[in-house]
Design a protein around this motif. Structure first.
Motif, short mmCIF file in Angstrom:
data_model
loop_
_atom_site.label_atom_id
_atom_site.label_comp_id
_atom_site.label_asym_id
_atom_site.label_seq_id
_atom_site.Cartn_x
_atom_site.Cartn_y
_atom_site.Cartn_z
N ASN A 1 86.36 10.21 47.50
CA ASN A 1 85.74 11.12 46.80
C ASN A 1 84.08 11.06 47.14
N ARG B 1 88.30 15.43 44.51
CA ARG B 1 89.25 14.68 44.64
C ARG B 1 90.38 15.12 45.60
N GLU B 2 90.73 16.37 45.45
CA GLU B 2 91.64 17.21 46.15
C GLU B 2 91.29 17.34 47.69
N GLN C 1 91.61 13.73 48.95
CA GLN C 1 93.09 13.20 49.39
C GLN C 1 93.77 14.15 50.68
N GLN C 2 93.24 15.40 50.87
CA GLN C 2 93.70 16.07 52.08
C GLN C 2 93.12 15.61 53.56
N LEU D 1 89.04 24.14 45.13
CA LEU D 1 89.48 22.82 45.26
C LEU D 1 88.66 21.69 44.78
#
Length: 115
Positions: A86, A76-77, A80-81, A73
């Motif tokens: 970030n 940034r992913e 987001q989760q 991952l």
């Protein structure tokens, strides 16, 4: 400088009650430009402005589990989760001693912790 929401509300209440901006600045030890700035902001912005620690409030154990399940991952992913910035994820990873490099040969932080 970051001022508390409580101070901001007291200054705004003082001015709303008829006090001058200059008096408010002197009484509460803030600059006149700060008083003017606060008066120019919408009321909902004044009460909901996040403090510097708000972005860091997330479960680091959840972050660790996320990395174990999906080690590829992107930051940034993950952010987001988790619903954070970030930078919050990057800072947490750094504090946890985890380096985010795509080449597993260069990821001693992850291997040392069994991730």
């Amino acid at each position: 400088m970051t001022y508390s929401v409580d101070l901001r509300q007291r200054v705004l209440s003082f001015v709303a009650a008829g006090g001058s901006k200059t008096e408010a600045a002197q009484r509460f030890s803030v600059s006149r430009s700060t008083v003017h700035e606060w008066l120019g902001q919408p009321a909902d912005h004044q009460a909901s402005k996040p403090g510097p620690k708000d972005s860091r409030k997330f479960d680091r154990e959840q972050l660790r589990q996320m990395l174990e399940q999906q080690p590829d991952l992107l930051i940034r992913e993950m952010a987001q989760q988790l619903g954070v910035s970030n930078n919050a994820v990057g800072n947490a990873l750094q504090r946890m001693g985890i380096r985010r490099k795509k080449n597993s040969a260069l990821r001693p932080g992850l291997h040392a912790q069994g991730l």
